[in-house]
Design an enzyme around this catalytic site. Structure first.
Site, PDB file in Angstrom:
ATOM      1  N   ASP A   1      -8.453  -1.047 -11.228  1.00 21.30           N
ATOM      2  CA  ASP A   1      -8.135  -0.368 -12.208  1.00 21.30           C
ATOM      3  C   ASP A   1      -8.789  -0.392 -13.436  1.00 21.30           C
ATOM      4  O   ASP A   1      -8.512   0.417 -14.329  1.00 21.30           O
ATOM      5  CB  ASP A   1      -7.010  -0.608 -12.851  1.00 21.30           C
ATOM      6  CG  ASP A   1      -5.953   0.641 -11.814  1.00 21.30           C
ATOM      7  OD1 ASP A   1      -6.099   1.678 -11.297  1.00 21.30           O
ATOM      8  OD2 ASP A   1      -4.587   0.533 -11.419  1.00 21.30           O
TER       9      ASP A   1
ATOM     10  N   ASP B   1      -1.970   5.930  -2.712  1.00 23.53           N
ATOM     11  CA  ASP B   1      -1.734   4.364  -4.111  1.00 23.53           C
ATOM     12  C   ASP B   1      -0.460   3.445  -3.244  1.00 23.53           C
ATOM     13  O   ASP B   1       0.395   3.821  -2.187  1.00 23.53           O
ATOM     14  CB  ASP B   1      -1.303   5.174  -5.184  1.00 23.53           C
ATOM     15  CG  ASP B   1      -1.402   4.208  -6.254  1.00 23.53           C
ATOM     16  OD1 ASP B   1      -2.075   2.892  -6.103  1.00 23.53           O
ATOM     17  OD2 ASP B   1      -1.289   4.478  -7.718  1.00 23.53           O
TER      18      ASP B   1
END
Ligand code: DGJ
Length: 727
Positions: free
Chosen positions: A545, A475
């Site tokens: 997301d 990430d």
């Protein structure tokens, strides 16, 4: 032969396209890129017309020959072409003029490689490379243009190398990777814009005079603009019309620009954005640009996408999981956020196993001191107190249940509240004495530095070797500001944006080589670095997301223009959805997530029996359709729902014997009208049986007349049909 040189002309051929260049009065002109024209010399298209205020190169008295109006293959700044340039340098004497003349060429079998940068590779395809050398004689600056021709894939790759062969230093202020000079302007510009949790929304606008550009100056390719752009004829549709794609194999700053010229031509350029870009080359040093993947489709946007899907899947993605089936995973992020321990994760794993899920991924919060997002990044050691035990015990426990285990890292970032920061504050990108900008309360590590990278690398290796870890989610949750490195002099700070990306690629290369059996999934707050560059290291990337199935229709539609299904990280999450509050059926969530890598991201221990049964069935469906979805051809059957009342897409097996049609109807209506979905890519001569209804219809009928979608009794209902050829 895909590449040859004849009568001062370069010919590059793919199955459906021809690319031509010409050496004219020592300049390299761009002649043609478009439908396949065989040996026809297309340079008759170039007319030397005297235009006012268009200057002439030294030694040329013909007023009609000006670099301002000739189509150029790699335009440099300062010699009378006032349009957007690809190359701009400043020499030691302060001058900015570069006059590139043709020197030589070389044709090689196989595909060139770019040291330290991701690039397409040969694989099973026949590939040829063309290298053309241009030079500024006065300053001894050389430019090598690289072309990789993938004939069967309809892909031509481009990159270049700028070499300082002079005695004095040169500062490169701009080095783009490609330019296409078109003789016409009547095209649309298609690009993919967005924001965090809503990436890659497709937008199509006609080209206008002046510049239309998208790009990123955020250090990452970004959520805001994707480094993939299409120019197409204004009448181009999914099935017809000329389309040109350009995909940048790079994950940092970029610019993609289309400039309509004074004579109604179009200059299309792509490369590293020149914001804060200043690369110093001492004598003998070279700068290599990242690669651009060009593709031309004479038959519309659908084929253009399929060209990219194959190229990226088979000749850019690498490693074991390039083609191997990826495990169906469950990620604990939306189930627990930071609030978890071994017991909770094992509970999730047990229930997941009952449902047929194959891997548990432990997301953010397992390391350092990390119960929220303000601390801990950089301290990649297990927080055993929080987990309530050792990592190995957790992983062994998950394995005993029968699941694989995956783990989350954010290697490029550092929290000020971390041991690493307390020991090495200068390892963060920041300017001494100036308060830095924070994003998600964190700073960015200076990945241009080898010592910084190797510290994080060693920490990661220790974790990955400590237990049976089979997946890593990589990430990166903020963009770059305060870009300044303690490692280089003040003169070289303009190199740091790019050196950061080179450092990132170096790290990724090392870690993926060291752990070839680990599946790496890229992520940057979802799809903030969803680009062809990252796909060289990560065969899949968390797409967004935003896990709301209806929002995903738009995101996955935009994503599908360039990127194959095998790269699209997609999960079923809980309803009401955490990003939008929307509730949609489990079936719809499954159908949408299945058009991706497929997984779950919710607390399965809290699911109803009915939903659990749906999940079991979904997993069976995913396995049944896996080959068709991942290896089949992808067709968009509608838009993303902005105009169409339903969103539909389809997969067709390579032999056209099987197809899967997916539909989500957006709104239920009273006294509803009948919607027909027009199916694509079938064999018109074959009879197909519709598994769900038992009907038998010809490919011709299904493509010409379409098929009626059942009337839906609720919003956002999904519907799938599976077509199989009757033998
Ligand atoms: C952003 C990612 O996109 C999410 O899936 C999750 O991993 C969080 N970061 C964790 O901080």
């Amino acid at each position: 032969m895909a590449i040859y040189y004849k009568n001062n002309m370069f010919y590059l051929h793919t199955k459906n396209s021809t690319y031509q260049m010409k050496v004219e009065r020592d300049f390299l002109l761009h002649v043609y890129y478009g439908p396949y024209v065989g040996e026809t010399d297309m340079s008759y298209l170039i007319k030397n017309i005297d235009r006012g205020f268009a200057g002439n190169p030294d030694g040329i008295t013909e007023k009609g020959f000006s670099l301002e109006t000739q189509p150029l293959e790699y335009p440099a700044y300062g010699t009378g072409d006032f349009k957007n340039d690809c190359l701009k340098v400043v020499y030691a004497d302060g001058s900015h003029v570069t006059d590139l003349k043709y020197v030589s060429y070389d044709i090689k079998e196989g595909k060139y490689a770019l040291e330290g940068l991701p690039a397409m590779y040969q694989g099973e395809e026949d590939v040829q490379t063309l290298e053309i050398v241009l030079k500024d004689e006065y300053k001894n600056l050389e430019v090598v243009l690289y072309y990789g021709v993938f004939e069967n894939l309809d892909i031509i790759t481009r990159a270049c190398k700028i070499i300082n062969k002079g005695k004095e230093k040169v500062n490169v202020l701009r080095a783009y990777s490609m330019c296409l000079d078109f003789t016409y302007k009547d095209m649309d510009f298609i690009h993919f814009y967005g924001r965090h949790a809503m990436e890659r929304t497709m937008e199509r606008t006609p080209l206008l005079h002046g510049m239309q550009s998208v790009g990123s100056r955020r250090g990452f390719s970004s959520h805001q603009h994707n480094p993939f752009v299409i120019l197409c004829k204004q009448d181009a549709t999914e099935e017809s019309g000329w389309c040109y794609g350009a995909s940048f194999v790079y994950s940092g700053n970029f610019a993609a620009e289309a400039e309509v010229t004074q004579v109604d031509g179009t200059r299309f350029t792509m490369g590293i954005h020149d914001a804060q870009f200043n690369f110093e080359l001492q004598q003998g040093e070279a700068f290599v640009t990242p690669e651009v993947l060009l593709s031309f489709s004479p038959v519309g946007l659908g084929q253009l996408s399929r060209n990219y899907h194959k190229a990226i899947r088979y000749n850019l993605c690498r490693g074991k999981y390039k083609t191997a089936r990826r495990p169906i995973l469950i990620n604990n992020w939306e189930a627990t956020y930071f609030d978890f321990n071994t017991e909770k994760l094992l509970d999730i794993a047990k229930e997941a196993k009952n449902l047929g899920i194959e891997m548990l991924v432990m997301d953010d919060g397992w390391f350092g001191k990390r119960d929220d997002d303000v601390s801990g990044l950089g301290d990649w050691f297990v927080n055993e107190q929080k987990l309530g035990g050792k990592l190995k015990d957790l992983v062994d426990g998950v394995n005993e249940i029968g699941l694989k285990f995956g783990i989350w890292f954010e290697p490029e970032m550092i929290s000020e509240d971390s041991d690493l920061y307390r020991a090495h504050p200068d390892w963060a990108l920041q300017i001494p004495g100036r308060a830095p900008t924070r994003g998600r309360q964190q700073l960015v590590l200076d990945f241009s530095r080898e010592d910084v990278r190797s510290c994080i690398f060693n920490q990661m290796c220790e974790i990955l070797e400590s237990a049976n870890i089979e997946y890593v989610k990589w990430d990166a949750n903020r963009h770059l500001t305060d870009v300044w490195s303690a490692m280089v002099s003040s003169e070289r700070q303009g190199e740091i944006f790019h050196r950061y990306i080179l450092g990132l690629y170096d790290f990724l290369e090392k870690i993926t080589q060291r752990f070839p059996d680990i599946l790496f999934e890229g992520c940057s707050g979802g799809g903030g670095r969803f680009d062809a560059g990252m796909m060289y290291y990560h065969p899949q990337i968390w797409c967004s997301d935003d896990t709301d199935a209806i929002e995903r229709l738009e995101i996955q539609y935009g994503t599908s223009f360039a990127y194959p299904i095998s790269t699209v990280g997609s999960h079923v999450s809980v309803c009401p959805n955490h990003q939008t509050g929307r509730t949609v059926s489990m079936k719809t969530r499954g159908v949408v997530a299945m058009s991706g890598t497929f997984g779950y991201e919710l607390d399965v221990t809290k699911m109803s029996e009915e939903d659990k049964q749906m999940v079991r069935e979904q997993i069976e469906d995913f396995k049944k359709y896996y080959d068709l979805i991942q290896n089949g051809d992808y067709y968009r059957l509608t838009d993303d729902g902005r105009k169409s009342p339903f969103v539909a897409w389809q997969f067709v097996s390579q032999d056209k014997k099987e197809a899967l049609v997916n539909v989500v109807v957006l709104r239920a209506r009273a006294n509803a009208m009948l919607h027909i979905v027009h199916i694509k890519g079938l064999d018109p001569e074959k009879l197909y049986s519709i598994e769900e209804t038992g009907e038998k219809l010809s490919g011709r009928a299904l493509m010409s007349g379409g098929y009626p979608i059942p009337i839906m009794e609720n919003d956002y209902q999904a519907w799938q049909i599976h077509l199989v050829v009757c033998e």
